[in-house]
Design an enzyme around this catalytic site. Structure first.
Site, PDB file in Angstrom:
ATOM      1  N   GLY A  12       0.363  -1.838   0.297  1.00  0.00           N
ATOM      2  CA  GLY A  12       0.096  -0.068  -0.143  1.00  0.00           C
ATOM      3  C   GLY A  12       0.787   1.025   0.069  1.00  0.00           C
ATOM      4  O   GLY A  12       0.285   2.161   0.731  1.00  0.00           O
ATOM      5  N   SER A 141      -3.592  -0.057  14.835  1.00  0.00           N
ATOM      6  CA  SER A 141      -3.836   1.607  14.479  1.00  0.00           C
ATOM      7  C   SER A 141      -4.312   2.098  16.498  1.00  0.00           C
ATOM      8  O   SER A 141      -4.365   0.922  17.345  1.00  0.00           O
ATOM      9  CB  SER A 141      -5.161   1.533  13.943  1.00  0.00           C
ATOM     10  OG  SER A 141      -6.201   2.910  14.371  1.00  0.00           O
ATOM     11  N   TYR A 154     -12.932  -2.469  11.388  1.00  0.00           N
ATOM     12  CA  TYR A 154     -11.329  -1.997  10.805  1.00  0.00           C
ATOM     13  C   TYR A 154     -11.005  -1.836  12.437  1.00  0.00           C
ATOM     14  O   TYR A 154      -9.503  -3.001  12.047  1.00  0.00           O
ATOM     15  CB  TYR A 154     -12.061  -0.900  10.950  1.00  0.00           C
ATOM     16  CG  TYR A 154     -10.073  -0.131  10.900  1.00  0.00           C
ATOM     17  CD1 TYR A 154      -9.642   0.248   9.553  1.00  0.00           C
ATOM     18  CD2 TYR A 154      -9.648   0.793  11.708  1.00  0.00           C
ATOM     19  CE1 TYR A 154      -8.366   0.481   9.233  1.00  0.00           C
ATOM     20  CE2 TYR A 154      -8.093   1.495  11.429  1.00  0.00           C
ATOM     21  CZ  TYR A 154      -8.178   1.241  10.401  1.00  0.00           C
ATOM     22  OH  TYR A 154      -6.665   2.320  10.320  1.00  0.00           O
ATOM     23  N   ALA A 156     -11.227  -4.196  14.791  1.00  0.00           N
ATOM     24  CA  ALA A 156     -11.310  -6.071  15.203  1.00  0.00           C
ATOM     25  C   ALA A 156      -9.963  -5.823  13.817  1.00  0.00           C
ATOM     26  O   ALA A 156      -8.656  -6.724  15.039  1.00  0.00           O
ATOM     27  CB  ALA A 156     -12.331  -6.644  14.633  1.00  0.00           C
ATOM     28  N   LYS A 158      -7.407  -4.224  13.427  1.00  0.00           N
ATOM     29  CA  LYS A 158      -6.047  -3.628  13.844  1.00  0.00           C
ATOM     30  C   LYS A 158      -5.999  -4.265  14.481  1.00  0.00           C
ATOM     31  O   LYS A 158      -4.697  -4.643  15.133  1.00  0.00           O
ATOM     32  CB  LYS A 158      -6.285  -2.538  13.880  1.00  0.00           C
ATOM     33  CG  LYS A 158      -6.459  -1.500  12.257  1.00  0.00           C
ATOM     34  CD  LYS A 158      -4.917  -1.539  11.788  1.00  0.00           C
ATOM     35  CE  LYS A 158      -5.140  -1.086  10.567  1.00  0.00           C
ATOM     36  NZ  LYS A 158      -4.475  -0.958   9.413  1.00  0.00           N
ATOM     37  N   ILE A 187      -3.874  10.221  11.482  1.00  0.00           N
ATOM     38  CA  ILE A 187      -2.519  10.907  10.617  1.00  0.00           C
ATOM     39  C   ILE A 187      -3.420  11.368   9.780  1.00  0.00           C
ATOM     40  O   ILE A 187      -4.133  11.044   8.796  1.00  0.00           O
ATOM     41  CB  ILE A 187      -1.795   9.930  10.330  1.00  0.00           C
ATOM     42  CG1 ILE A 187      -1.606   9.241  11.777  1.00  0.00           C
ATOM     43  CG2 ILE A 187      -0.834  10.273   9.303  1.00  0.00           C
ATOM     44  CD1 ILE A 187      -0.687   9.464  12.438  1.00  0.00           C
TER      45      ILE A 187
HETATM   46  P1  NAP Z   1      -4.686   5.085   1.897  1.00  0.00           P
HETATM   47  O1  NAP Z   1      -4.075   6.676   1.731  1.00  0.00           O
HETATM   48  O2  NAP Z   1      -5.305   5.075   2.017  1.00  0.00           O
HETATM   49  O3  NAP Z   1      -3.491   4.011   1.866  1.00  0.00           O
HETATM   50  C1  NAP Z   1      -3.737   3.043   1.411  1.00  0.00           C
HETATM   51  C2  NAP Z   1      -3.028   2.032   0.313  1.00  0.00           C
HETATM   52  O4  NAP Z   1      -3.041   0.762   0.169  1.00  0.00           O
HETATM   53  C3  NAP Z   1      -3.565   3.285  -0.778  1.00  0.00           C
HETATM   54  O5  NAP Z   1      -2.974   3.548  -2.218  1.00  0.00           O
HETATM   55  C4  NAP Z   1      -4.018   1.699  -0.926  1.00  0.00           C
HETATM   56  O6  NAP Z   1      -5.181   1.942  -2.240  1.00  0.00           O
HETATM   57  C5  NAP Z   1      -3.250   0.501  -0.988  1.00  0.00           C
HETATM   58  N1  NAP Z   1      -4.838  -0.755  -0.926  1.00  0.00           N
HETATM   59  C6  NAP Z   1      -5.441  -1.137  -0.703  1.00  0.00           C
HETATM   60  N2  NAP Z   1      -6.497  -2.518  -0.307  1.00  0.00           N
HETATM   61  C7  NAP Z   1      -5.085  -2.746  -1.039  1.00  0.00           C
HETATM   62  C8  NAP Z   1      -4.698  -4.682  -1.214  1.00  0.00           C
HETATM   63  N3  NAP Z   1      -5.642  -5.718  -1.188  1.00  0.00           N
HETATM   64  N4  NAP Z   1      -4.018  -4.476  -1.453  1.00  0.00           N
HETATM   65  C9  NAP Z   1      -2.328  -3.736  -1.856  1.00  0.00           C
HETATM   66  N5  NAP Z   1      -3.043  -2.192  -1.818  1.00  0.00           N
HETATM   67  C10 NAP Z   1      -4.123  -1.923  -1.520  1.00  0.00           C
HETATM   68  O7  NAP Z   1      -4.447   4.857   3.670  1.00  0.00           O
HETATM   69  P2  NAP Z   1      -3.853   5.512   5.068  1.00  0.00           P
HETATM   70  O8  NAP Z   1      -3.897   6.466   5.596  1.00  0.00           O
HETATM   71  O9  NAP Z   1      -1.401   6.044   4.274  1.00  0.00           O
HETATM   72  O10 NAP Z   1      -3.314   4.360   5.613  1.00  0.00           O
HETATM   73  C11 NAP Z   1      -2.163   3.140   6.030  1.00  0.00           C
HETATM   74  C12 NAP Z   1      -2.099   2.596   7.047  1.00  0.00           C
HETATM   75  O11 NAP Z   1      -2.057   3.201   7.833  1.00  0.00           O
HETATM   76  C13 NAP Z   1      -3.285   1.825   7.013  1.00  0.00           C
HETATM   77  O12 NAP Z   1      -3.146   0.485   7.238  1.00  0.00           O
HETATM   78  C14 NAP Z   1      -4.091   2.340   7.900  1.00  0.00           C
HETATM   79  O13 NAP Z   1      -5.184   1.297   8.440  1.00  0.00           O
HETATM   80  C15 NAP Z   1      -3.292   2.803   8.957  1.00  0.00           C
HETATM   81  N6  NAP Z   1      -3.825   4.212   9.621  1.00  0.00           N
HETATM   82  C16 NAP Z   1      -4.240   4.947   9.193  1.00  0.00           C
HETATM   83  C17 NAP Z   1      -4.398   6.270  10.132  1.00  0.00           C
HETATM   84  C18 NAP Z   1      -4.774   7.263   8.919  1.00  0.00           C
HETATM   85  O14 NAP Z   1      -5.833   8.118  10.248  1.00  0.00           O
HETATM   86  N7  NAP Z   1      -4.523   8.237   8.328  1.00  0.00           N
HETATM   87  C19 NAP Z   1      -4.717   5.752  11.588  1.00  0.00           C
HETATM   88  C20 NAP Z   1      -3.860   4.795  12.151  1.00  0.00           C
HETATM   89  C21 NAP Z   1      -3.375   3.656  11.130  1.00  0.00           C
HETATM   90  P3  NAP Z   1      -6.719   2.284  -2.352  1.00  0.00           P
HETATM   91  O15 NAP Z   1      -6.376   3.407  -2.760  1.00  0.00           O
HETATM   92  O16 NAP Z   1      -6.662   2.055  -3.931  1.00  0.00           O
HETATM   93  O17 NAP Z   1      -7.563   1.597  -1.711  1.00  0.00           O
END
Ligand code: NAP
Length: 246
Positions: A12, A141, A154, A156, A158, A187
């Protein structure tokens, strides 16, 4: 930190936190496999990261498909000969209160966020165990620890990552592989941009440091756990949340 010449697979990583992690590791000389379901964006990100002077490979990856995962690790080894670091970062949200949540939204979040970590870790450990060295960092998370209305699937997924992290850490410590998690709070990325302003303001009030984190804040924590210097740390969760959970 001595990471130059190492190889990292980051799931990702076409955008958001994953991309920031890729840039951070590349800044330390790590060659990067930019693996994402968004293949065009992955290619663009891989091109940009090459400008930092490292080798990159863009790969189309669906973390919920065992075949897709196996192919990416096979290609990574063909290209670079090894995998030192895996960052399980790919994740999605499909929010809804329990009684309104569709079964398919439960399934897709668990498949991508939790089964994806299982599948990628399995392929990485096959390679790392032979090398007798590896670093796995899983992105969990804060909601795994405090819950969040509307995110039963979500939170569950994490929380599952935390248990999986500790178990793989115990199973493969003897092979020189450490497995840790980073649990970000709020974030600013595309995932959180979608939230209404009033919700964001309310959330900010619950953060002692008074602001949202950046992808860079998370990347810094991942860099530490992915480094050789973090070799005596395994099975841990590093919280990066401005104090919102302590
Ligand atoms: P994001 O901007 O949506 O980036 C996630 C990336 O993963 C996207 O490019 C997405 O593509 C890709 N992805 C989705 N499904 C996939 C699959 N089946 N196989 C491979 N890649 C896939 O999210 P982010 O905010 O950077 O989050 C990154 C991680 O941090 C996640 O695990 C999220 O749960 C965790 N997190 C984020 C926050 C926050 O506040 N942002 C907080 C706690 C934890 P698509 O866009 O096409 O889906």
């Amino acid at each position: 930190m001595e990471l130059s010449g190492q190889v990292a697979v980051i799931t990702g990583s076409a955008r958001g936190i994953g991309r920031a992690i890729a840039e951070k590791l590349a800044g330390k000389g790590v060659n990067i496999v930019v693996a994402d379901i968004m293949s065009e964006e992955a290619e663009e990100t891989a091109r940009k990261i090459q400008e930092l002077g490292v080798k990159t490979m863009a790969a189309r990856l669906d973390v919920s498909s065992a075949d897709s995962v196996a192919r990416v690790f096979e290609d990574a080894v063909k290209e670079f000969g090894k995998v030192d670091i895996l960052v399980n970062n790919a994740g999605i949200t499909r929010d809804g209160l329990l009684l309104r949540m569709k079964e398919e939204d439960w399934d897709s979040v668990i498949d991508i966020n939790l089964k994806g970590v299982f599948l990628c870790s399995k392929e990485a450990v096959k390679i790392m165990a032979k090398q007798r060295y590896g670093r796995i960092v899983n992105i969990a998370s804060v909601v795994a620890f405090i819950g969040n209305p509307g995110q039963v699937n979500y939170s569950a997924s994490k929380a599952g990552i935390v248990g999986l992290t500790k178990t793989i850490a115990k199973e493969y410590a003897s092979r020189g592989i450490t497995v840790n998690a980073v649990a970000p709070g709020f974030i600013t990325t595309a995932m959180t941009d979608a939230l209404p302003e009033n919700v964001k303001e309310e959330m900010k009030k619950a953060i002692p440091l008074g602001k949202f984190g950046t992808p860079e804040d998370v990347a810094q924590a991942v860099l530490f756990l992915a480094s050789p210097e973090a070799g005596y740390i395994t099975g841990q969760v590093l919280h990066v949340n401005g104090g919102m959970y302590m």
